[in-house]
Design an enzyme around this catalytic site. Structure first.
Site, PDB file in Angstrom:
ATOM      1  N   LYS A  44      -6.159   7.405  -7.285  1.00 16.89           N
ATOM      2  CA  LYS A  44      -5.155   6.508  -7.882  1.00 16.89           C
ATOM      3  C   LYS A  44      -5.561   6.153  -9.308  1.00 16.89           C
ATOM      4  O   LYS A  44      -4.724   6.107 -10.208  1.00 16.89           O
ATOM      5  CB  LYS A  44      -4.991   5.243  -7.005  1.00 16.89           C
ATOM      6  CG  LYS A  44      -4.256   5.522  -5.697  1.00 16.89           C
ATOM      7  CD  LYS A  44      -4.256   4.331  -4.729  1.00 16.89           C
ATOM      8  CE  LYS A  44      -3.597   4.717  -3.398  1.00 16.89           C
ATOM      9  NZ  LYS A  44      -3.569   3.642  -2.400  1.00 16.89           N
TER      10      LYS A  44
ATOM     11  N   GLN B 208      -6.615  -1.837  -0.952  1.00 21.34           N
ATOM     12  CA  GLN B 208      -6.625  -0.617  -0.146  1.00 21.34           C
ATOM     13  C   GLN B 208      -6.880  -0.963   1.327  1.00 21.34           C
ATOM     14  O   GLN B 208      -7.803  -1.708   1.649  1.00 21.34           O
ATOM     15  CB  GLN B 208      -7.698   0.356  -0.683  1.00 21.34           C
ATOM     16  CG  GLN B 208      -7.698   1.725  -0.028  1.00 21.34           C
ATOM     17  CD  GLN B 208      -6.434   2.543  -0.330  1.00 21.34           C
ATOM     18  OE1 GLN B 208      -5.794   2.385  -1.358  1.00 21.34           O
ATOM     19  NE2 GLN B 208      -6.087   3.433   0.579  1.00 21.34           N
TER      20      GLN B 208
ATOM     21  N   ASP C 259       2.459  -2.182  -3.833  1.00 20.92           N
ATOM     22  CA  ASP C 259       2.465  -1.448  -2.556  1.00 20.92           C
ATOM     23  C   ASP C 259       3.763  -1.711  -1.785  1.00 20.92           C
ATOM     24  O   ASP C 259       4.076  -0.982  -0.838  1.00 20.92           O
ATOM     25  CB  ASP C 259       1.299  -1.926  -1.680  1.00 20.92           C
ATOM     26  CG  ASP C 259       0.127  -0.962  -1.665  1.00 20.92           C
ATOM     27  OD1 ASP C 259       0.361   0.252  -1.843  1.00 20.92           O
ATOM     28  OD2 ASP C 259      -1.003  -1.418  -1.461  1.00 20.92           O
TER      29      ASP C 259
HETATM   30  N1  GUN Z   1      -3.993   2.852   3.122  1.00 20.05           N
HETATM   31  C1  GUN Z   1      -3.278   3.954   3.458  1.00 20.05           C
HETATM   32  N2  GUN Z   1      -2.157   4.049   2.708  1.00 20.05           N
HETATM   33  C2  GUN Z   1      -2.167   2.984   1.876  1.00 20.05           C
HETATM   34  C3  GUN Z   1      -1.278   2.536   0.858  1.00 20.05           C
HETATM   35  O1  GUN Z   1      -0.232   3.131   0.567  1.00 20.05           O
HETATM   36  N3  GUN Z   1      -1.640   1.368   0.235  1.00 20.05           N
HETATM   37  C4  GUN Z   1      -2.768   0.679   0.554  1.00 20.05           C
HETATM   38  N4  GUN Z   1      -3.025  -0.458  -0.109  1.00 20.05           N
HETATM   39  N5  GUN Z   1      -3.617   1.069   1.501  1.00 20.05           N
HETATM   40  C5  GUN Z   1      -3.316   2.223   2.151  1.00 20.05           C
END
Ligand code: GUN
Length: 292
Positions: free
Chosen positions: A52, A96, A119
Site C-alpha cells: 500500500k 490493518q 477503508d
Molecule cells: N485486512 C484485509 N483486508 C483489509 C482491508 O481492506 N483493510 C484493512 N484495514 N485491513 C484488511
C-alpha cells in the site's frame, strides 16, 4: 476462458490517479496523505501494508506506516486513532486487520472519524453504501466492481452468488451487486456456512464471488459452464519449494474450474491489486472532500 487481470486494471487506475496528483502539484497544492497503522508482526499484513505504501509512492501520494507493537493496549491504540482523527496533515488512514486478539476490532473501527475512514468500514460509510449515497466504498468490493466494469462484464439480471458474509467483503459486495447501477442490477444470493445445498446453489450462479477463507473450496461441480468467477481468498500455505517458504492459495481451485469459466481471477494479480487501487481512489476522494 479469459483471465481478469487485476494487475493491469490497477495499473490503469494508478496512472489515472498520478495524472490528478501531478495537476495538484502544478497548482501548488498539498498531495493526498495516507497513514497505515500496522499492529504486531503478522507477515501477510506487513506485506499488504508495504505494498500500500509503495502504491502511494508510485502515484505521488504521501504515505506513513505507523508500526505498533503486538502488545499495545486497546487504550493506547484508541489514543493513536484519536491523534490521526485530529491530524490536519492526514487525509485518510487505515488500521490493518486482523488485530491481535486482546483488541476489540469493532471498538477500533467505531473510533475512526468517518471522514478519514478510507477503508469504508465505519457504520456511517457502510450505511451510505446501503443507501446508494456518496461514500468510501470498502476497497475489496469496490475493486471487484471496477474489475467487472473495466472488462465490460454484463451483470444486469444475472444470478450472482456471493460466498461469505464478512463485513468487509461478502456483505458489501452483495449490496453493490444488487443496486441499480452498472455493474449491478444482479439478483444476489448471499451464501454462508449455514446455507443448504451449497453445491447446487453455486452451480446456478452466472457470477460467483468467493470470499469464504477456505483454500480451494470451490471445485468444478460448483461452477456453471460460462460463469464469471471472482476469487477473493488469499491464504498463505507453507511451501518449502518457494524462496519465502510459502505460497498463496485462493478459495477457488483454479486449475480445476478455469476451463468452465468465461472469466476468472487468479489468486495473485486478481482482486488483490484492485483492492489496493481502490484504497488510493478513496484517499484521493478524502483529499478532495477536504479541499472543497
Ligand atoms: N485486512 C484485509 N483486508 C483489509 C482491508 O481492506 N483493510 C484493512 N484495514 N485491513 C484488511
Amino acid at each position: 476462458m479469459q483471465l481478469l487481470d487485476g494487475n493491469l486494471c490497477a495499473k490503469e487506475i494508478r496512472e489515472e490517479i498520478s495524472i490528478k496528483v501531478r495537476t495538484l502539484k502544478k497548482q501548488g497544492n498539498r498531495v493526498p496523505h495516507l497513514v497505515a497503522v500496522l499492529v504486531g508482526n503478522d507477515g501477510a499484513s506487513k506485506n499488504y501494508v508495504a505494498f500500500k505504501a509503495r502504491d502511494c509512492d508510485e502515484v505521488g501520494f504521501q504515505s506513513t506506516v505507523t508500526t505498533l507493537p503486538e502488545t499495545i493496549t486497546e487504550t493506547d491504540l484508541l489514543k493513536k486513532i484519536d491523534e490521526l482523527n485530529n491530524d490536519i496533515a492526514v487525509d485518510g488512514f487505515i488500521v490493518q486487520l486482523p488485530l491481535p486478539k486482546h483488541i476489540d476490532e469493532t471498538k477500533i473501527i467505531l473510533a475512526i472519524n468517518p471522514i478519514k475512514d478510507v477503508d469504508g468500514f465505519c457504520p456511517e460509510n457502510v450505511g451510505n453504501l446501503c443507501l446508494g449515497l456518496p461514500t468510501y466504498i470498502s476497497a475489496t468490493p469496490n475493486g471487484i466492481m471496477e474489475l467487472l466494469k473495466r472488462y465490460d462484464i454484463k451483470t444486469e439480471g444475472k444470478h450472482c452468488v456471493v460466498l461469505g458474509r464478512s463485513n468487509i467483503v461478502g456483505t458489501p459486495i452483495s449490496i453493490l451487486m444488487s443496486r441499480n447501477t452498472d455493474p449491478g442490477n444482479a439478483t444476489v444470493t448471499l451464501a454462508h456456512s449455514r446455507t443448504k445445498n451449497l453445491i447446487q446453489l453455486c452451480a446456478s450462479a452466472d457470477i460467483l464471488i468467493v470470499a469464504i477463507g477456505k483454500t480451494e473450496f470451490v471445485t468444478n461441480e460448483m461452477v456453471k459452464e460460462g460463469a464469471v468467477v471472482i476469487d477473493v481468498g488469499q491464504t498463505r500455505v507453507p511451501d518449502q519449494t518457494k524462496k519465502n517458504g510459502f505460497r498463496n492459495v485462493g478459495d477457488v481451485d483454479f486449475e480445476n474450474v478455469k476451463q468452465k469459466c468465461s472469466y476468472i481471477t487468479y489468486v495473485t494479480g486478481g482482486v488483490g491489486p484492485m483492492t489496493r487501487a481502490s484504497l488510493l481512489q478513496n484517499t484521493l476522494k478524502a483529499h478532495e472532500r477536504r479541499s472543497k
